[in-house]
Design an enzyme around this catalytic site. Structure first.
Site, mmCIF file in Angstrom:
data_model
loop_
_atom_site.group_PDB
_atom_site.id
_atom_site.type_symbol
_atom_site.label_atom_id
_atom_site.label_comp_id
_atom_site.label_asym_id
_atom_site.label_seq_id
_atom_site.Cartn_x
_atom_site.Cartn_y
_atom_site.Cartn_z
ATOM 1 N N SER A 304 0.817 -1.173 0.149
ATOM 2 C CA SER A 304 -0.100 -0.101 -0.192
ATOM 3 C C SER A 304 0.919 1.348 0.158
ATOM 4 O O SER A 304 1.914 1.077 0.471
ATOM 5 C CB SER A 304 -0.841 0.032 1.343
ATOM 6 O OG SER A 304 -0.401 0.684 2.173
ATOM 7 N N ASP A 305 0.235 2.319 -0.645
ATOM 8 C CA ASP A 305 0.771 3.729 -0.479
ATOM 9 C C ASP A 305 0.755 3.871 1.228
ATOM 10 O O ASP A 305 0.073 3.623 1.794
ATOM 11 C CB ASP A 305 0.203 4.647 -1.184
ATOM 12 C CG ASP A 305 1.346 5.837 -1.595
ATOM 13 O OD1 ASP A 305 2.303 6.187 -0.782
ATOM 14 O OD2 ASP A 305 0.894 6.546 -2.607
ATOM 15 N N TYR A 306 1.627 4.755 1.759
ATOM 16 C CA TYR A 306 1.547 5.487 2.995
ATOM 17 C C TYR A 306 -0.094 5.740 3.473
ATOM 18 O O TYR A 306 -0.299 6.930 2.846
ATOM 19 C CB TYR A 306 2.599 6.633 3.432
ATOM 20 C CG TYR A 306 3.830 6.055 3.556
ATOM 21 C CD1 TYR A 306 4.317 4.852 3.099
ATOM 22 C CD2 TYR A 306 4.749 6.746 4.403
ATOM 23 C CE1 TYR A 306 5.654 4.471 3.348
ATOM 24 C CE2 TYR A 306 6.085 6.285 4.802
ATOM 25 C CZ TYR A 306 6.492 5.043 4.301
ATOM 26 O OH TYR A 306 7.761 4.627 4.393
ATOM 27 N N ASP A 307 -0.592 5.206 4.235
ATOM 28 C CA ASP A 307 -2.024 5.314 4.693
ATOM 29 C C ASP A 307 -3.046 5.117 3.500
ATOM 30 O O ASP A 307 -4.335 5.648 3.753
ATOM 31 C CB ASP A 307 -2.116 6.841 5.388
ATOM 32 C CG ASP A 307 -1.220 6.974 6.524
ATOM 33 O OD1 ASP A 307 -1.546 6.029 7.245
ATOM 34 O OD2 ASP A 307 -0.860 8.153 6.785
ATOM 35 N N GLY A 308 -2.677 4.489 2.668
ATOM 36 C CA GLY A 308 -3.664 4.332 1.665
ATOM 37 C C GLY A 308 -4.812 3.578 2.110
ATOM 38 O O GLY A 308 -6.064 3.483 1.325
#
Length: 364
Positions: A304-308
């Site tokens: 995942s992207d950061y906090d996605g």
């Protein structure tokens, strides 16, 4: 010696036999793992690194045994001081401090956890290793403006060597997004607006990072293709929807990913923050499975992207809480949550019946 006393005096487990077939080793390891141990491999630590550190920033095996008893899949940005008191003095650890920290973390995982699974360590390498004392090259638009894939491959080879020398194993690089809206504040991360150029430079970047062979050479790192698929967010706003037609998606935005996946077999793809055709990428099974795996033949892992995953609750409002966000993301095919895995931490009991689907069975 292998890690845990659980196997002391017993025959060496198949998954620890380096001469055995990788698929057999993975199957054997998965058959031994508890749900908690599988969950740990999908998690990450970044700003919460203090939960495994002493006051001076060094690694604490005692604290780690309490906070990550089953180990953890990866540590984010181990070379920075985010979340520590050191951050008020310097943003980055020295090279020696980084190496000492990573070695200690890895020793804990290999020697003190039940199965001895080592952790991954990821950093940013968009135009050089983002660390104290590392070499910084021109930003990606400048690199692509050379129109010289051979030179670009050399750049990322240097970046990979500098990162791996400190213990880094995963690069959150390269970015294959198309720079088609000058209002978008992230265009300095992109190689340019042309799909073909982005693809050729992207291929060179991954070859420089990963090298030509697997297993990775000792001076290479796993590459992460980003971001699948940003498109051109409305108004140039980072998390805004990308209102792109199917034709434009296939003729433009997917072309760099197609080239790089086909020619370099990248280890990781990172879904984008935005939605495509009304569906957030981190919950988009059609995008990750149908397009990514079936059409483009991607066989690696989705990080995942950061906090996605969190954004499925706070930004997209398609999940009512963390549990729902975890279920949506994992069902779509997201294999690991960065940078904290708050959503994945306590929300995985449902996956016991779906463990065979997990891409944990696909080695990087």
């Amino acid at each position: 010696m292998f890690a845990s006393s659980a196997f002391a005096g017993l025959e060496r487990p198949l998954y620890r036999n380096s001469s055995a077939a990788i698929a057999d080793r993975v199957h054997d390891l998965l058959s031994r793992m508890t749900l908690e141990e599988m969950t740990a491999q999908m998690r990450c630590l970044w700003q919460q690194k203090t939960s495994i550190m002493n006051a001076d920033g060094s690694f604490s095996a005692r604290k780690a045994a309490a906070s990550i008893p089953h180990g953890i899949g990866q540590i984010a940005r181990p070379g920075d001081t985010t979340g520590t008191t050191q951050a008020t003095q310097t943003a980055f650890r020295s090279s020696k401090q980084t190496i000492d920290f990573i070695n200690a973390v890895q020793r804990f995982h290999v020697e003190e956890t039940r199965l001895g699974i080592p952790a991954l360590f990821h950093e940013e390498l968009a135009h050089g290793f983002s660390a104290r004392g590392a070499t910084i090259f021109p930003v990606p638009p400048g690199l692509a403006s050379t129109w010289d894939p051979v030179l670009v491959e050399q750049v990322y080879t240097v970046a990979a060597r500098e990162a791996r020398a400190r213990g880094i194993t995963v690069a959150l690089t390269p970015v294959l997004d198309l720079a088609r809206d000058p209002r978008y504040g992230r265009v300095e991360e992109f190689f340019g607006e042309d799909p073909w150029l982005n693809g050729r430079i992207g291929v060179a970047a991954v070859r420089g990072l990963q090298g030509p062979t697997r297993p990775l050479a000792k001076d290479r790192v796993f590459a992460t293709l980003k971001h699948f698929v940003h498109g051109t967010p409305q108004g140039g706003i980072n998390l805004a929807p990308a209102d792109v037609s199917e034709r434009t998606l296939r003729e433009a935005y997917l072309i760099p990913f197609q080239q790089v996946i086909r020619e370099t077999h990248p280890a990781i793809i990172m879904p984008s923050y935005n939605e495509i055709a009304g569906v957030p990428s981190h919950a988009n099974k059609e995008l990750l499975q149908k397009t990514g795996r079936e059409r483009l033949m991607f066989t690696g892992a989705y990080f995942s992207d950061y906090d996605g995953v969190k954004n499925l609750v706070t930004q997209h409002h398609v999940a009512a809480n963390d549990d729902e966000a975890a279920v949506l993301a994992i069902s779509a095919g997201v294999d690991a949550e960065l940078p904290l895995a708050q959503r994945f931490r306590d929300s995985l009991n449902w996956c016991e019946v779906n463990a065979s689907r997990s891409r944990l069975s696909t080695p990087l």
